[in-house]
Design an enzyme around this catalytic site. Structure first.
Site, PDB file in Angstrom:
ATOM      1  N   HIS A 179      -4.627  -8.391   2.556  1.00  0.00           N
ATOM      2  CA  HIS A 179      -6.087  -8.344   2.654  1.00  0.00           C
ATOM      3  C   HIS A 179      -6.561  -9.279   3.764  1.00  0.00           C
ATOM      4  O   HIS A 179      -6.198 -10.459   3.780  1.00  0.00           O
ATOM      5  CB  HIS A 179      -6.734  -8.787   1.336  1.00  0.00           C
ATOM      6  CG  HIS A 179      -6.594  -7.785   0.240  1.00  0.00           C
ATOM      7  ND1 HIS A 179      -6.765  -8.099  -1.097  1.00  0.00           N
ATOM      8  CD2 HIS A 179      -6.309  -6.461   0.275  1.00  0.00           C
ATOM      9  CE1 HIS A 179      -6.587  -7.009  -1.829  1.00  0.00           C
ATOM     10  NE2 HIS A 179      -6.319  -6.010  -1.016  1.00  0.00           N
ATOM     11  N   HIS A 195      -1.633   3.263  -6.505  1.00  0.00           N
ATOM     12  CA  HIS A 195      -2.571   2.158  -6.315  1.00  0.00           C
ATOM     13  C   HIS A 195      -2.680   1.303  -7.579  1.00  0.00           C
ATOM     14  O   HIS A 195      -2.875   0.090  -7.500  1.00  0.00           O
ATOM     15  CB  HIS A 195      -3.943   2.700  -5.919  1.00  0.00           C
ATOM     16  CG  HIS A 195      -4.783   1.705  -5.181  1.00  0.00           C
ATOM     17  ND1 HIS A 195      -4.367   1.102  -4.006  1.00  0.00           N
ATOM     18  CD2 HIS A 195      -6.001   1.182  -5.449  1.00  0.00           C
ATOM     19  CE1 HIS A 195      -5.297   0.261  -3.582  1.00  0.00           C
ATOM     20  NE2 HIS A 195      -6.296   0.284  -4.449  1.00  0.00           N
ATOM     21  N   LYS A 241      -2.305  -2.695   7.821  1.00  0.00           N
ATOM     22  CA  LYS A 241      -3.530  -2.304   8.510  1.00  0.00           C
ATOM     23  C   LYS A 241      -3.729  -3.142   9.765  1.00  0.00           C
ATOM     24  O   LYS A 241      -3.435  -4.335   9.786  1.00  0.00           O
ATOM     25  CB  LYS A 241      -4.735  -2.475   7.576  1.00  0.00           C
ATOM     26  CG  LYS A 241      -4.862  -1.385   6.522  1.00  0.00           C
ATOM     27  CD  LYS A 241      -6.158  -1.544   5.763  1.00  0.00           C
ATOM     28  CE  LYS A 241      -6.369  -0.393   4.786  1.00  0.00           C
ATOM     29  NZ  LYS A 241      -7.642  -0.526   4.044  1.00  0.00           N
ATOM     30  N   ARG A 261       0.870  -1.173   0.000  1.00  0.00           N
ATOM     31  CA  ARG A 261       0.000   0.000   0.000  1.00  0.00           C
ATOM     32  C   ARG A 261       0.911   1.228   0.000  1.00  0.00           C
ATOM     33  O   ARG A 261       1.997   1.224   0.567  1.00  0.00           O
ATOM     34  CB  ARG A 261      -0.889   0.033   1.242  1.00  0.00           C
ATOM     35  CG  ARG A 261      -1.848  -1.142   1.360  1.00  0.00           C
ATOM     36  CD  ARG A 261      -2.677  -1.025   2.636  1.00  0.00           C
ATOM     37  NE  ARG A 261      -3.646  -2.116   2.751  1.00  0.00           N
ATOM     38  CZ  ARG A 261      -3.414  -3.254   3.386  1.00  0.00           C
ATOM     39  NH1 ARG A 261      -2.229  -3.467   3.971  1.00  0.00           N
ATOM     40  NH2 ARG A 261      -4.328  -4.201   3.442  1.00  0.00           N
ATOM     41  N   ARG A 275       0.062  -1.136  -7.531  1.00  0.00           N
ATOM     42  CA  ARG A 275      -0.284  -2.237  -6.616  1.00  0.00           C
ATOM     43  C   ARG A 275      -1.219  -3.225  -7.327  1.00  0.00           C
ATOM     44  O   ARG A 275      -1.060  -4.448  -7.201  1.00  0.00           O
ATOM     45  CB  ARG A 275      -0.928  -1.664  -5.355  1.00  0.00           C
ATOM     46  CG  ARG A 275      -1.463  -2.696  -4.347  1.00  0.00           C
ATOM     47  CD  ARG A 275      -1.827  -1.958  -3.060  1.00  0.00           C
ATOM     48  NE  ARG A 275      -2.832  -2.627  -2.262  1.00  0.00           N
ATOM     49  CZ  ARG A 275      -2.577  -3.513  -1.307  1.00  0.00           C
ATOM     50  NH1 ARG A 275      -1.334  -3.892  -1.058  1.00  0.00           N
ATOM     51  NH2 ARG A 275      -3.558  -4.045  -0.595  1.00  0.00           N
TER      52      ARG A 275
END
Length: 309
Positions: A276, A250, A182, A158, A253
């Site tokens: 993810h 992005h 994340k 990211r 990615r």
């Protein structure tokens, strides 16, 4: 409406303290809730008295303003979580969003660069970084961009993870780095030789610079901002003969994930590499598998050989 604002602040505090929400995430929630509270103020309502009809009215107002379905769905998601919090914490007698259906969002396919496009982008970045006629400042910027795009395409990070890489990440002798993504979850991300080489060159360039960041900059965070990277990447795209509106961090990615799948990578592996939490998020990339899967069935299914004989 001061009471509504106070409740919104409590909700944002919970997101930060209990869920570890990043600053950008908190800012997005704050903007969405400010819009919702503004609507309630105009209609003379409040969050503690809101009914399902209130929520439907808010959605209708978004539609009247011409908001895209994706943006309206994001607003509703923020409002849903806000009301769930209020009900769970005893600030409201019910959750008015429970029976409210959100606007249907078209599931758009991600923009993807071809391998030739990425090769051209990387080649132009590499040539600019090694240009002997460039000024020291221009050469330094070009070296940084070369390192950024090599790392991004090799790893699928990211953009927030990439720009905040610590300097120690490029000092590793291993062909992988540990990235904190994340939810403060760590994952291993492999690197190819081109990315490792660009990292070593960039490290030598910034050896005398203070600070812990791999991409230091004069910013509040002390490292390169996503806006600066995105802007410079579009300049690089133009130099490579690519449409700048189709190139972003992005999109690179996306290219990382799509090209892996095109070449036979397992979807679960790509999910892990992208960080993810849910494979459903990764499944948007399965459009790139259609032709490969059709070919596999055509070439490998046992009945095909029987019918041809």
């Amino acid at each position: 409406m001061a009471g509504d604002a106070r409740l919104a602040d409590l909700f944002l505090d919970m997101l930060a303290a209990e869920r570890g929400a990043a600053r950008n995430t908190l800012d997005a929630y704050a903007r969405d809730l400010a819009d919702y509270l503004g609507y309630l103020a105009e209609t003379g309502d409040s969050v503690t008295r809101a009914l399902p009809t209130t929520i439907r009215g808010f959605l209708a107002s978004l539609d009247e303003r011409g908001l895209a379905a994706t943006s309206a769905a994001r607003r509703l998601s923020a409002v849903r979580q806000f009301h769930k919090f209020l009900y769970a914490e005893g600030h409201a007698p019910a959750d008015p969003t429970a029976a409210t259906a959100g606007p249907k969002r078209p599931r758009g396919l991600p923009k993807v660069l071809s391998t030739d496009d990425v090769d051209r982008l990387l080649r132009v970045a590499r040539e600019a970084a090694g240009d002997p006629e460039a000024s020291p400042a221009a050469r330094r910027r070009a070296m940084r961009m070369h390192c950024l795009v090599e790392l991004l395409y090799a790893s699928g990070l990211r953009v927030s993870e990439l720009i905040a890489l610590p300097r120690i990440a490029a000092r590793s002798r291993e062909r992988f780095i540990v990235v904190r993504g994340k939810g403060s979850k760590d994952r291993l991300v492999p690197l190819n030789e081109a990315a490792l080489a660009a990292g070593r060159l960039w490290l030598a360039e910034i050896e005398a610079d203070p600070g812990p960041w791999l991409f230091p900059a004069d910013s509040d965070s002390g490292h390169l901002t996503r806006q600066a990277f995105a802007r410079d990447l579009k300049v690089l795209a133009g130099a490579a003969g690519l449409r700048s509106d189709l190139v972003s961090p992005h999109v690179l990615r996306h290219a990382f994930a799509s090209h892996l799948l095109q070449n036979g990578a397992d979807l679960r592996i790509v999910q892990e590499l992208l960080g993810h939490a849910d494979i459903a998020t990764t499944q948007i990339y399965t459009h790139v598998l259609d032709e490969r899967l059709k070919g596999m069935v055509r070439d490998l299914h046992p009945m095909n050989g029987i019918r041809q004989s």
